[in-house]
Write a protein that holds these residues in place. Structure first.
Motif, PDB file in Angstrom:
ATOM      1  N   GLU A 147       6.649   6.830 -53.508  1.00 55.39           N
ATOM      2  CA  GLU A 147       6.728   7.968 -52.586  1.00 55.39           C
ATOM      3  C   GLU A 147       5.893   9.137 -53.106  1.00 55.39           C
ATOM      4  O   GLU A 147       5.180   9.804 -52.336  1.00 55.39           O
ATOM      5  CB  GLU A 147       8.181   8.401 -52.398  1.00 55.39           C
ATOM      6  CG  GLU A 147       8.346   9.548 -51.414  1.00 55.39           C
ATOM      7  CD  GLU A 147       9.783   9.988 -51.253  1.00 55.39           C
ATOM      8  OE1 GLU A 147      10.029  10.878 -50.419  1.00 55.39           O
ATOM      9  OE2 GLU A 147      10.682   9.455 -51.959  1.00 55.39           O
ATOM     10  N   ALA A 148       5.972   9.390 -54.406  1.00 61.26           N
ATOM     11  CA  ALA A 148       5.189  10.492 -54.982  1.00 61.26           C
ATOM     12  C   ALA A 148       3.703  10.195 -54.919  1.00 61.26           C
ATOM     13  O   ALA A 148       2.888  11.068 -54.578  1.00 61.26           O
ATOM     14  CB  ALA A 148       5.628  10.744 -56.422  1.00 61.26           C
ATOM     15  N   MET A 149       3.322   8.955 -55.219  1.00 59.40           N
ATOM     16  CA  MET A 149       1.912   8.580 -55.178  1.00 59.40           C
ATOM     17  C   MET A 149       1.332   8.786 -53.784  1.00 59.40           C
ATOM     18  O   MET A 149       0.289   9.424 -53.604  1.00 59.40           O
ATOM     19  CB  MET A 149       1.748   7.119 -55.576  1.00 59.40           C
ATOM     20  CG  MET A 149       1.696   6.870 -57.061  1.00 59.40           C
ATOM     21  SD  MET A 149       0.201   7.487 -57.863  1.00 59.40           S
ATOM     22  CE  MET A 149      -1.075   6.649 -56.949  1.00 59.40           C
ATOM     23  N   PHE A 150       2.007   8.233 -52.778  1.00 57.16           N
ATOM     24  CA  PHE A 150       1.474   8.323 -51.431  1.00 57.16           C
ATOM     25  C   PHE A 150       1.682   9.708 -50.840  1.00 57.16           C
ATOM     26  O   PHE A 150       0.986  10.097 -49.903  1.00 57.16           O
ATOM     27  CB  PHE A 150       2.076   7.235 -50.544  1.00 57.16           C
ATOM     28  CG  PHE A 150       1.587   5.850 -50.903  1.00 57.16           C
ATOM     29  CD1 PHE A 150       0.247   5.531 -50.774  1.00 57.16           C
ATOM     30  CD2 PHE A 150       2.458   4.897 -51.399  1.00 57.16           C
ATOM     31  CE1 PHE A 150      -0.214   4.274 -51.132  1.00 57.16           C
ATOM     32  CE2 PHE A 150       2.006   3.636 -51.752  1.00 57.16           C
ATOM     33  CZ  PHE A 150       0.662   3.311 -51.621  1.00 57.16           C
ATOM     34  N   GLY A 151       2.616  10.474 -51.411  1.00 56.89           N
ATOM     35  CA  GLY A 151       2.747  11.869 -51.007  1.00 56.89           C
ATOM     36  C   GLY A 151       1.512  12.672 -51.389  1.00 56.89           C
ATOM     37  O   GLY A 151       1.067  13.561 -50.650  1.00 56.89           O
ATOM     38  N   PHE A 152       0.932  12.343 -52.545  1.00 54.10           N
ATOM     39  CA  PHE A 152      -0.332  12.962 -52.943  1.00 54.10           C
ATOM     40  C   PHE A 152      -1.476  12.497 -52.053  1.00 54.10           C
ATOM     41  O   PHE A 152      -2.338  13.272 -51.669  1.00 54.10           O
ATOM     42  CB  PHE A 152      -0.661  12.610 -54.397  1.00 54.10           C
ATOM     43  CG  PHE A 152      -0.147  13.594 -55.396  1.00 54.10           C
ATOM     44  CD1 PHE A 152      -0.732  14.835 -55.521  1.00 54.10           C
ATOM     45  CD2 PHE A 152       0.903  13.278 -56.230  1.00 54.10           C
ATOM     46  CE1 PHE A 152      -0.279  15.751 -56.467  1.00 54.10           C
ATOM     47  CE2 PHE A 152       1.374  14.175 -57.170  1.00 54.10           C
ATOM     48  CZ  PHE A 152       0.783  15.416 -57.290  1.00 54.10           C
ATOM     49  N   GLY A 153      -1.501  11.187 -51.772  1.00 53.60           N
ATOM     50  CA  GLY A 153      -2.553  10.646 -50.933  1.00 53.60           C
ATOM     51  C   GLY A 153      -3.937  10.883 -51.511  1.00 53.60           C
ATOM     52  O   GLY A 153      -4.204  10.614 -52.687  1.00 53.60           O
TER      53      GLY A 153
END
Length: 242
Positions: A147-153
């Motif tokens: 979730e954090a990784m894709f939140g950064f995008g």
């Protein structure tokens, strides 16, 4: 629960899971996915890192923009140091101002929520590194880490992107949770596919995150490529590993 409390809880959970797994580890000299690091090296990095990062939040509370320096640990009880560091971080977040000022992290000043996202990724990835070093080669990333990784995008890829000695080029990573694209225009990286030769990369959330972190090679069988210009091999030059 506020966003900051949620992110702090997730960062703490990843770090504490690392400490618990470390307590179960007998051979601390085994290699890890972090090149040149043993398990003890990785544990020392996580232990010193969480204290240093917690100190960044305490410094933000005091209104200083000066980041903390590196922390050398004399003790080898890294699991206990991590748990103390978690308490230090939670204390800072629980007592923090509203709104938070910029947090002076060692790698730059960030809004408090972005800084905590960085910590979720940092400790979540290293928790996974430890699991793999212990022999669980199929250990997945936690949901919070993904979730954090894709939140950064795109921002994550842009933070890791290195200057390229080439003309325009673009990479698009397609995962179930999110599609992210970055492009090099010959002088700078930016979000979006751009106008140059493109490589379209399709993978599961876990495989896409590993590729973005450079924990997976772009030609791994878990990755599907649409690469008519034959630029996939430039990905390793473009994105620096965590």
């Amino acid at each position: 629960m506020t966003t900051l409390t949620k992110l702090a809880d997730e960062a703490a959970a990843e770090a504490l899971a690392f400490a618990d797994l470390l307590d179960e580890t007998v051979d601390r000299h085994s290699p890890t996915p972090c090149e040149g690091w043993t398990i003890d090296d990785l544990a020392a990095h996580v232990a010193s890192g969480i204290f240093r990062d917690a100190e960044s939040f305490h410094r933000a509370r005091l209104g200083t923009s000066t980041p903390p320096g590196e922390l050398a640990l004399d003790s080898k009880d890294f699991a206990e140091a991590i748990r103390l560091g978690v308490d230090h971080l939670r204390d800072a977040v629980d007592r923090g101002p509203s709104p938070w000022p910029t947090v002076p992290m060692p790698f730059g000043g960030y809004p408090a929520d972005v800084a905590l996202q960085c910590l979720v990724i940092e400790f979540g990835v290293h928790r996974n590194d430890l699991a793999i070093a212990r022999g669980d080669l199929q250990a997945p990333f936690s949901p919070a880490t993904l979730e954090a990784m894709f939140g950064f995008g795109e921002l994550y890829l842009l933070m890791q992107a290195a200057p390229m000695g080439s003309g325009p080029i673009g990479f698009t990573v397609v995962a179930p949770s999110k599609t992210v694209a970055i492009s090099w225009d010959g002088s700078a990286w930016s979000a979006g596919p751009g106008d140059g030769p493109q490589c379209r990369i399709t993978a599961s959330d876990d495989a896409a995150a590993r590729l973005m972190l450079r924990r997976l090679d772009i030609f791994d069988p878990q990755i599907s490529l649409d690469d008519p210009a034959g630029v996939a091999d430039r990905f390793a030059d473009a994105i620096r590993p965590l």
